[in-house]
Write a protein that holds these residues in place. Structure first.
Motif, short mmCIF file in Angstrom:
data_model
loop_
_atom_site.label_atom_id
_atom_site.label_comp_id
_atom_site.label_asym_id
_atom_site.label_seq_id
_atom_site.Cartn_x
_atom_site.Cartn_y
_atom_site.Cartn_z
N ASP A 1 -35.06 -45.90 7.26
CA ASP A 1 -34.09 -44.82 7.32
C ASP A 1 -34.68 -43.57 6.68
OD1 ASP A 1 -33.00 -44.56 4.36
OD2 ASP A 1 -33.22 -46.70 4.80
N ARG A 2 -34.08 -42.44 6.98
CA ARG A 2 -34.64 -41.15 6.57
C ARG A 2 -34.75 -41.00 5.06
NH1 ARG A 2 -30.16 -37.12 6.30
NH2 ARG A 2 -31.56 -35.59 7.21
N SER B 1 -32.52 -34.06 18.23
CA SER B 1 -32.24 -35.48 18.01
C SER B 1 -32.70 -36.35 19.17
CB SER B 1 -30.75 -35.69 17.76
OG SER B 1 -30.31 -34.94 16.65
N ASN B 2 -32.89 -35.76 20.35
CA ASN B 2 -33.21 -36.55 21.53
C ASN B 2 -34.70 -36.66 21.80
OD1 ASN B 2 -30.46 -36.92 22.11
ND2 ASN B 2 -30.37 -34.96 23.19
N TYR B 3 -35.53 -35.97 21.00
CA TYR B 3 -36.97 -36.04 21.23
C TYR B 3 -37.49 -37.41 20.82
CZ TYR B 3 -41.92 -34.89 21.27
OH TYR B 3 -43.27 -34.89 21.54
N THR B 4 -38.31 -38.03 21.68
CA THR B 4 -38.86 -39.36 21.40
C THR B 4 -40.08 -39.23 20.51
OG1 THR B 4 -38.09 -40.16 23.52
CG2 THR B 4 -39.77 -41.47 22.42
N THR B 5 -40.00 -39.78 19.30
CA THR B 5 -41.12 -39.75 18.37
C THR B 5 -42.06 -40.90 18.67
OG1 THR B 5 -39.92 -41.08 16.76
CG2 THR B 5 -39.68 -38.70 16.60
N ASP C 1 -35.24 -35.00 11.81
CA ASP C 1 -35.45 -35.39 10.41
C ASP C 1 -36.64 -34.72 9.78
OD1 ASP C 1 -33.25 -37.03 10.44
OD2 ASP C 1 -34.35 -38.86 10.90
N ALA D 1 -37.52 -41.55 12.92
CA ALA D 1 -36.60 -42.10 13.92
C ALA D 1 -36.03 -40.98 14.79
CB ALA D 1 -35.47 -42.87 13.23
N ARG D 2 -35.86 -39.79 14.21
CA ARG D 2 -35.32 -38.64 14.94
C ARG D 2 -36.19 -37.42 14.65
NH1 ARG D 2 -29.55 -37.16 13.63
NH2 ARG D 2 -30.46 -37.04 11.54
N ASP D 3 -36.41 -36.64 15.64
CA ASP D 3 -37.25 -35.45 15.51
C ASP D 3 -36.66 -34.48 14.49
OD1 ASP D 3 -39.50 -33.91 16.33
OD2 ASP D 3 -38.15 -32.64 17.49
N THR E 1 -45.69 -35.45 15.28
CA THR E 1 -44.87 -36.08 16.32
C THR E 1 -45.35 -35.67 17.72
OG1 THR E 1 -43.24 -34.27 16.26
CG2 THR E 1 -42.85 -36.16 14.83
#
Length: 561
Positions: free
Chosen positions: A51-52, A35-39, A329, A325-327, A107
């Motif tokens: 949104d996903r 969740s913390n990886y910057t896309t 996903d 928005a989140r890796d 990504t």
């Protein structure tokens, strides 16, 4: 005789376990999504980050679902068991791994152009063969999708007015996506969906036909024929060109989500009717017509969607990885998208393999290889079969036909839009990197789109399914190339790669085997254009493979961290 409910329940069980356990294993242990990886999307500032769920709907609508229907129905020529096993196993393992991996690769490339991972991982020399393969696939898939739109409009003219009305109505939800509150987008899309269903009901008996044609004659014969097929192909490309050149949030997003909504209605109706009516399968479990080639290995290039499809990577680069928005996903969107395409292929098996509602009269097309080489007939089998199943549970026959026809056409149009967007981004990057003035993206893309439209229109005289092996081979060659890039990146990052290496080796063997056989078929049949094209594709794939092998000695670049 086998009950179709058994196939449905078995597939749903495999897909559910695949998403719950195998997809989680891919996300946490293989690709190590977090969740913390910057896309790329939050950093670039150029894209709306939906949104996903909206991104999932957009991606699934653009994955070439219409080819999953045609390819699966053609694969039934060898019986329902080979098609069913490849759809279920290929989707849960191969396509699922490829779906998550393609988003993960997108990504990590930190760019929204699909060819960037090739340059980052392998180097500049690998860009040429990989770009050529990606462009060839995008041209071929646009060509097939345009023919699908034209064939359905001709076969089911009552769906013509609703189809073009949908194109106009989706402009309205696009305006909602520009507002600060994205939640307003869903009600607007719901309004369009209701309006379209009412329109389909009211216009179910009002067809739009085009009769007559204009023909250009030369001393050598007919040079160009302009008829309904050509008209609809050109119109489809013109609309797709207009949408693809606009920001994705203003029109393409709303159109693809509306298409996804129609797909949900269609699949729900099919599966509900199968559970209620439980028709039996009318096609044999195994079947080898005298004039048909062997199921192995051609099954794997015939059923190119609903299993492993190279087009998923192009969709990931333009509609997925750069907008996450989140890796994490990538599991939901990548693996979930693969499952949806598997469900589409499953619906084709259930419809094409049963004789419910008088379908037995059409199932004779699976008796011979030549009989199945008609795209329009395969699409009619699906649409009429859907209408028969829907009618069995109380839905009006003509209305059900219009719903299925509109679903197939809107999904095909979404893929064409995506293909043009991919071509534009590839040309844009090449123009910037090579600094070639004449390689102007808008100008070159206009020429490309116009040429593809004319070729698709003229090729319709021969029959699109005769070119299906070329499309399937290109699709799978791209898939094998992308799996090679994913394996290379996993190796460099010292992450587990065996779960990706196994599908890569399987696909490489199968595609090489099929390519050799198909080149022999084209040679013996005197199809020199297809033979030469196949040789070029084989050379490009071999070149890309050599570059990947040589890249194993190179250090990790900063773009892959």
């Amino acid at each position: 005789m086998t009950n179709s409910v058994f196939l449905l329940l078995a597939a749903l069980m495999v897909f559910a376990f695949g998403y719950r356990f195998f997809a989680k294993f891919l996300a946490l242990w293989v690709f190590r999504l977090g969740s913390n990886y910057t896309t790329p999307s939050p950093d670039s500032g150029r894209h709306l980050v939906p949104d996903r769920h909206r991104l999932f709907g957009q991606r699934t609508a653009s994955l070439g679902a219409a080819t999953a229907i045609a390819g699966t129905l053609l694969a039934l020529i060898w019986g329902w068991i080979p098609a069913f096993l490849w759809v279920v196993v290929g989707t849960a393992i191969g396509a699922g791994t490829y779906g998550v991996g393609s988003l993960w690769l997108a990504t990590r490339s930190q760019d929204d152009v699909p060819v960037q991972p090739a340059r980052t991982l392998v180097g500049k020399r690998a860009r040429a063969p990989i770009v050529a393969l990606l462009v060839a696939l995008s041209l071929l898939i646009n060509w097939v999708m345009a023919l699908i739109v034209a064939d359905v409009l001709i076969a089911f003219p009552a769906s013509a007015i609703p189809f073009w009305l949908l194109a106009a109505l989706t402009l309205a939800p696009g305006l909602f996506s520009q507002l600060d509150n994205p939640s307003r987008f869903l009600p607007a899309t719901g309004v369009v969906l209701i309006v379209m269903l009412l329109t389909l009901w009211l216009l179910r008996a009002i067809p739009l036909h085009f009769v007559g044609f204009v023909q250009l004659q030369t001393s050598a014969g007919s040079a160009l024929t302009l008829d309904a097929q050509v008209l609809w192909v050109v119109a489809a490309f013109a609309f797709a060109w207009y949408v693809a050149r606009r920001p994705i949030e203003t029109h393409a997003l709303s159109y693809s989500l509306t298409s996804a909504a129609f797909l949900s209605i269609t699949l729900f109706t099919v599966f509900a009717a199968v559970i209620i009516e439980h028709p039996v399968l009318a096609v044999p479990a195994f079947h080898t017509p005298k004039d048909a080639p062997s199921a192995l290995p051609l099954l794997f290039i015939t059923l190119t969607s609903g299993a492993v499809s190279g087009w998923h990577f192009l969709a990931a680069g333009s509609f997925g990885g750069n907008r996450l928005a989140r890796d994490i996903d990538a599991r939901y969107i990548g693996y979930g998208g693969a499952l949806v395409e598997g469900l589409i292929a499953l619906s084709a098996i259930l419809i094409g393999g049963t004789a419910a509602g008088g379908q037995a009269a059409r199932l004779h097309v699976f008796d011979t290889w030549d009989g199945a080489q008609h795209l329009a007939l395969l699409l009619r089998i699906y649409i009429d079969g859907f209408a028969s199943l829907a009618n069995a549970i109380g839905v009006n026959m003509a209305f059900a036909q219009s719903v299925a026809a509109l679903t197939i056409m809107s999904l095909a149009m979404t893929t064409i839009i995506g293909g043009i967007r991919v071509q534009f981004r590839i040309l844009d990057q090449l123009s910037a990197n090579l600094r070639v003035k004449w390689l102007n993206p808008p100008r070159m893309l206009a020429v490309t789109v116009a040429s593809t439209a004319l070729l698709a229109a003229q090729a319709s005289r021969i029959g699109a399914m005769w070119y299906w092996p070329l499309f399937g081979l290109t699709n799978q060659l791209v898939a094998a190339t992308v799996l090679g890039l994913i394996t290379l990146l996993l190796l460099r990052l010292r992450q587990p790669l065996m779960i990706v290496l196994i599908p890569l080796l399987f696909l490489a063997i199968v595609v090489s085997w099929a390519l050799i056989l198909q080149l022999g078929t084209w040679w013996s049949g005197g199809n020199w254009a297809l033979f030469a094209t196949g040789l070029v594709l084989a050379g490009l794939a071999a070149w890309a493979l050599v570059e990947v092998i040589l890249a194993l000695r190179q250090p990790v670049t900063s773009g892959t961290d």
